[in-house]
Design a protein around this motif. Structure first.
Motif, PDB file in Angstrom:
ATOM      1  N   GLY A   1     -11.393  43.764  -5.052  1.00  0.00           N
ATOM      2  CA  GLY A   1      -9.902  43.746  -4.427  1.00  0.00           C
ATOM      3  C   GLY A   1     -10.415  44.259  -3.021  1.00  0.00           C
ATOM      4  O   GLY A   1     -10.478  45.466  -2.698  1.00  0.00           O
TER       5      GLY A   1
ATOM      6  N   HIS B   1      -4.416  46.014  -6.556  1.00  0.00           N
ATOM      7  CA  HIS B   1      -3.900  47.212  -5.943  1.00  0.00           C
ATOM      8  C   HIS B   1      -2.249  47.629  -6.233  1.00  0.00           C
ATOM      9  O   HIS B   1      -1.712  47.162  -5.818  1.00  0.00           O
ATOM     10  CB  HIS B   1      -4.264  47.279  -4.424  1.00  0.00           C
ATOM     11  CG  HIS B   1      -5.517  47.495  -3.837  1.00  0.00           C
ATOM     12  ND1 HIS B   1      -6.137  46.278  -3.525  1.00  0.00           N
ATOM     13  CD2 HIS B   1      -6.318  48.386  -3.729  1.00  0.00           C
ATOM     14  CE1 HIS B   1      -7.488  46.807  -3.156  1.00  0.00           C
ATOM     15  NE2 HIS B   1      -7.456  47.792  -3.344  1.00  0.00           N
TER      16      HIS B   1
ATOM     17  N   HIS C   1      -4.575  61.708  -3.783  1.00  0.00           N
ATOM     18  CA  HIS C   1      -5.213  61.066  -5.032  1.00  0.00           C
ATOM     19  C   HIS C   1      -4.339  61.358  -6.088  1.00  0.00           C
ATOM     20  O   HIS C   1      -4.258  60.178  -6.928  1.00  0.00           O
ATOM     21  CB  HIS C   1      -6.579  61.787  -5.162  1.00  0.00           C
ATOM     22  CG  HIS C   1      -7.290  61.108  -6.018  1.00  0.00           C
ATOM     23  ND1 HIS C   1      -7.582  61.585  -7.314  1.00  0.00           N
ATOM     24  CD2 HIS C   1      -8.306  60.112  -5.748  1.00  0.00           C
ATOM     25  CE1 HIS C   1      -8.691  60.950  -7.690  1.00  0.00           C
ATOM     26  NE2 HIS C   1      -8.946  59.942  -6.881  1.00  0.00           N
TER      27      HIS C   1
ATOM     28  N   TYR D   1      -2.222  58.099  -8.756  1.00  0.00           N
ATOM     29  CA  TYR D   1      -2.414  57.641 -10.094  1.00  0.00           C
ATOM     30  C   TYR D   1      -1.022  58.027 -10.842  1.00  0.00           C
ATOM     31  O   TYR D   1      -0.579  57.175 -11.949  1.00  0.00           O
ATOM     32  CB  TYR D   1      -3.361  58.561 -10.873  1.00  0.00           C
ATOM     33  CG  TYR D   1      -4.649  57.992 -10.438  1.00  0.00           C
ATOM     34  CD1 TYR D   1      -5.027  56.946 -11.152  1.00  0.00           C
ATOM     35  CD2 TYR D   1      -5.691  58.644  -9.686  1.00  0.00           C
ATOM     36  CE1 TYR D   1      -6.330  56.373 -10.863  1.00  0.00           C
ATOM     37  CE2 TYR D   1      -6.800  58.003  -9.467  1.00  0.00           C
ATOM     38  CZ  TYR D   1      -7.240  56.981 -10.205  1.00  0.00           C
ATOM     39  OH  TYR D   1      -8.384  56.159  -9.966  1.00  0.00           O
TER      40      TYR D   1
ATOM     41  N   ALA E   1     -10.522  50.242 -12.864  1.00  0.00           N
ATOM     42  CA  ALA E   1     -11.667  50.717 -12.264  1.00  0.00           C
ATOM     43  C   ALA E   1     -11.315  52.155 -11.664  1.00  0.00           C
ATOM     44  O   ALA E   1     -10.639  52.467 -10.566  1.00  0.00           O
ATOM     45  CB  ALA E   1     -12.071  50.029 -10.874  1.00  0.00           C
TER      46      ALA E   1
ATOM     47  N   ASN F   1     -13.544  56.438 -10.904  1.00  0.00           N
ATOM     48  CA  ASN F   1     -14.696  57.440 -11.119  1.00  0.00           C
ATOM     49  C   ASN F   1     -14.363  58.560 -11.665  1.00  0.00           C
ATOM     50  O   ASN F   1     -15.026  59.491 -12.072  1.00  0.00           O
ATOM     51  CB  ASN F   1     -15.805  57.276 -10.077  1.00  0.00           C
ATOM     52  CG  ASN F   1     -16.487  55.940 -10.064  1.00  0.00           C
ATOM     53  OD1 ASN F   1     -16.949  55.766 -11.051  1.00  0.00           O
ATOM     54  ND2 ASN F   1     -16.972  55.430  -8.919  1.00  0.00           N
ATOM     55  N   SER F   2     -13.242  59.181 -10.752  1.00  0.00           N
ATOM     56  CA  SER F   2     -12.806  60.397 -10.734  1.00  0.00           C
ATOM     57  C   SER F   2     -12.329  60.800 -12.132  1.00  0.00           C
ATOM     58  O   SER F   2     -11.887  59.999 -13.021  1.00  0.00           O
ATOM     59  CB  SER F   2     -11.657  60.739  -9.658  1.00  0.00           C
ATOM     60  OG  SER F   2     -10.514  60.316 -10.085  1.00  0.00           O
TER      61      SER F   2
HETATM   62  C1  LIG Z   1     -16.632  50.005 -10.685  1.00  0.00           C
HETATM   63  C2  LIG Z   1     -15.612  50.040  -9.786  1.00  0.00           C
HETATM   64  C3  LIG Z   1     -15.057  49.202  -9.051  1.00  0.00           C
HETATM   65  C4  LIG Z   1     -14.129  49.112  -8.163  1.00  0.00           C
HETATM   66  N1  LIG Z   1     -13.474  48.092  -7.458  1.00  0.00           N
HETATM   67  C5  LIG Z   1     -12.639  48.149  -6.473  1.00  0.00           C
HETATM   68  C6  LIG Z   1     -12.196  47.044  -5.685  1.00  0.00           C
HETATM   69  O1  LIG Z   1     -12.634  45.708  -5.878  1.00  0.00           O
HETATM   70  N2  LIG Z   1     -11.515  47.606  -4.751  1.00  0.00           N
HETATM   71  C7  LIG Z   1     -10.816  48.540  -4.359  1.00  0.00           C
HETATM   72  O2  LIG Z   1     -10.281  48.940  -3.424  1.00  0.00           O
HETATM   73  N3  LIG Z   1     -11.268  49.777  -4.906  1.00  0.00           N
HETATM   74  C8  LIG Z   1     -12.432  49.608  -6.208  1.00  0.00           C
HETATM   75  N4  LIG Z   1     -12.756  50.575  -6.840  1.00  0.00           N
HETATM   76  C9  LIG Z   1     -12.086  52.008  -6.541  1.00  0.00           C
HETATM   77  C10 LIG Z   1     -11.372  52.491  -7.657  1.00  0.00           C
HETATM   78  O3  LIG Z   1     -10.108  51.594  -7.862  1.00  0.00           O
HETATM   79  C11 LIG Z   1     -10.657  53.761  -6.940  1.00  0.00           C
HETATM   80  O4  LIG Z   1      -9.586  53.776  -6.123  1.00  0.00           O
HETATM   81  C12 LIG Z   1     -11.838  54.621  -6.524  1.00  0.00           C
HETATM   82  O5  LIG Z   1     -12.758  54.481  -7.464  1.00  0.00           O
HETATM   83  C13 LIG Z   1     -11.340  56.165  -6.050  1.00  0.00           C
HETATM   84  O6  LIG Z   1     -10.637  56.686  -7.277  1.00  0.00           O
HETATM   85  P1  LIG Z   1     -11.291  57.548  -8.176  1.00  0.00           P
HETATM   86  O7  LIG Z   1     -11.352  58.968  -7.205  1.00  0.00           O
HETATM   87  O8  LIG Z   1     -10.438  57.981  -9.430  1.00  0.00           O
HETATM   88  O9  LIG Z   1     -12.399  57.083  -8.509  1.00  0.00           O
HETATM   89  C14 LIG Z   1     -13.646  50.389  -7.862  1.00  0.00           C
HETATM   90  C15 LIG Z   1     -14.126  51.521  -8.464  1.00  0.00           C
HETATM   91  C16 LIG Z   1     -15.058  51.366  -9.510  1.00  0.00           C
HETATM   92  C17 LIG Z   1     -15.713  52.615  -9.955  1.00  0.00           C
END
Ligand SMILES: Cc1cc2nc3c(=O)[nH]c(=O)nc-3n(C[C@H](O)[C@H](O)[C@H](O)COP(=O)(O)O)c2cc1C
Length: 371
Positions: free
Chosen positions: A65, A104, A151, A155, A204, A206-207
């Motif tokens: 994305g 998104h 953040h 969610y 998708a 990680n946090s």
């Molecule tokens: C394996 C993986 C693939 C992701 N692919 C995309 C993507 O294609 N486009 C995007 O904007 N964010 C992507 N993200 C980011 C997540 O959607 C998220 O915004 C980002 O990990 C921050 O959030 P978090 O702090 O909860 O991890 C990806 C994250 C992971 C782990």
């Protein structure tokens, strides 16, 4: 899974280790490199690749994305197809493969998105999958004139969004929803997804908050393997336990950058050639800074490792070796509880055929994939 199992789940349930192609909708794909064979994400190439992957029995095509490039000399990922329309085209061009939209939350009204996805799902006769991303890239959101919520809020908004979408897909009577982020009234979405059940949902993140969101809502958590291989089984158990706390079952997908060559030496040399000697360092730097991977005071060695990992495959874990090495690594990940791998190749059309011919039959022999 409840209800009628739709095609996307059936396709992925066929194999112990699911395999898909990741990132082909964007220029450069996963590899942040200046090599001349870097990925040209034209529609012709995407369609050709999807048909090749479909014929080879691959399980899915998963887009990134993306809205804007990462800068550098290649402006990595700057040419990118919007993913729900891309998936619709891929589904119309193929027979069995699943195509995901990477959507998104804050950029799409949930009711309009629910309808767009139903359209894709009917085109693919149940083969559309939803990959939810809550977003992180201020540059992109600024381009779209959308304020990227903090953040936790992101969610919370994501929760309302997925609640509305899943209700729109399943409720026969018009419904109202009064949330903090969305208020929709007398909402009536028809037709329902193909076959009556909802598309597969991947999240998708990680946090801890992102993972909790996936545990609560998704069939699949799509996450980076940042840990050592030895730690993967424990990490997977933790993620599955998070879903079990919601009385849910969840599968884990991860992203990998694949280089497979007749010998390990050739594979390592190719990785070094595209991800080190010819990396687009400025774009890789922009990525690790933007994603918060590079932190102030980080040791230079760790910064270098993060840059190479970004250049190698947008941060995906590298799998580099001869066909037996690749199979051994995949076997280990499968035994660690990973259900599927979303793979990047520097040039998908040039490099996938060797993988198809040499690795896929070995995976069948190992019992990881159906014939
Ligand atoms: C394996 C993986 C693939 C992701 N692919 C995309 C993507 O294609 N486009 C995007 O904007 N964010 C992507 N993200 C980011 C997540 O959607 C998220 O915004 C980002 O990990 C921050 O959030 P978090 O702090 O909860 O991890 C990806 C994250 C992971 C782990």
């Amino acid at each position: 899974m409840s209800g009628r199992s739709m095609e996307s789940r059936k396709q992925l349930d066929r194999n112990k280790l699911g395999l898909g192609l990741f990132g082909a909708n964007c220029s450069g794909g996963l590899a942040i490199t200046t090599v001349p064979e870097r990925w040209d994400a034209s529609w012709e190439n995407n369609q050709k690749l999807a048909r090749m992957a479909d014929d080879a029995g691959m399980d899915f095509m998963l887009p990134l994305g993306r809205w804007k490039g990462y800068g550098g000399v290649t402006d990595h990922n700057a040419a990118n197809f919007e993913t729900m329309t891309w998936a619709t085209g891929i589904l119309a061009s193929t027979q069995n493969i699943v195509a995901f939209g990477t959507v998104h939350v804050s950029l799409f009204n949930p009711v309009a998105a629910a309808k767009q996805m139903v359209t894709a799902d009917h085109v693919g006769q149940g083969r559309f999958g939803l990959n939810i991303v809550c977003g992180w890239n201020h540059d992109e959101f600024d381009m779209l004139g959308v304020n990227l919520a903090q953040h936790e809020d992101r969610y919370e908004q994501g929760q309302e969004w997925v609640d509305i979408i899943t209700r729109a897909w399943s409720t026969d009577k018009p419904f109202d929803y009064d949330g903090r982020f969305y208020q929709v009234h007398k909402t009536d979405v028809r037709p329902k997804p193909y076959g009556g059940d909802r598309p597969m949902i991947v999240c998708a993140g990680n946090s801890p908050r992102g993972r909790d969101y996936a545990a609560r809502n998704a069939d699949v958590m799509f996450t980076n393997l940042r840990s050592e291989l030895d730690e993967v089984p424990e990490n997977v158990s933790e993620l599955k336990a998070m879903a079990a706390a919601y009385n849910r079952n969840i599968n884990i997908f991860s992203n990998v950058a694949l280089v497979c060559r007749p010998t390990k030496k050739e594979a390592e040399e190719y990785f070094h050639y595209y991800a080190v000697e010819n990396a687009d360092w400025d774009a890789a730097e922009n990525m690790i800074v933007g994603r918060g991977i590079k932190k102030p005071g980080m040791p230079e060695e760790a910064v270098q490792a993060a840059l190479i990992r970004a250049a190698g495959g947008n941060g995906a874990s590298p799998i580099i070796g001869d066909p037996d090495d690749v199979v051994a690594m995949m076997k280990r990940l499968s035994e660690s509880g990973i259900s599927a791998l979303a793979m990047g190749f520097t040039n998908y059309l040039d490099h996938f055929p060797y993988f198809r011919d040499e690795v896929l039959p070995r995976l069948v022999r190992e019992g990881l994939r159906a014939e």
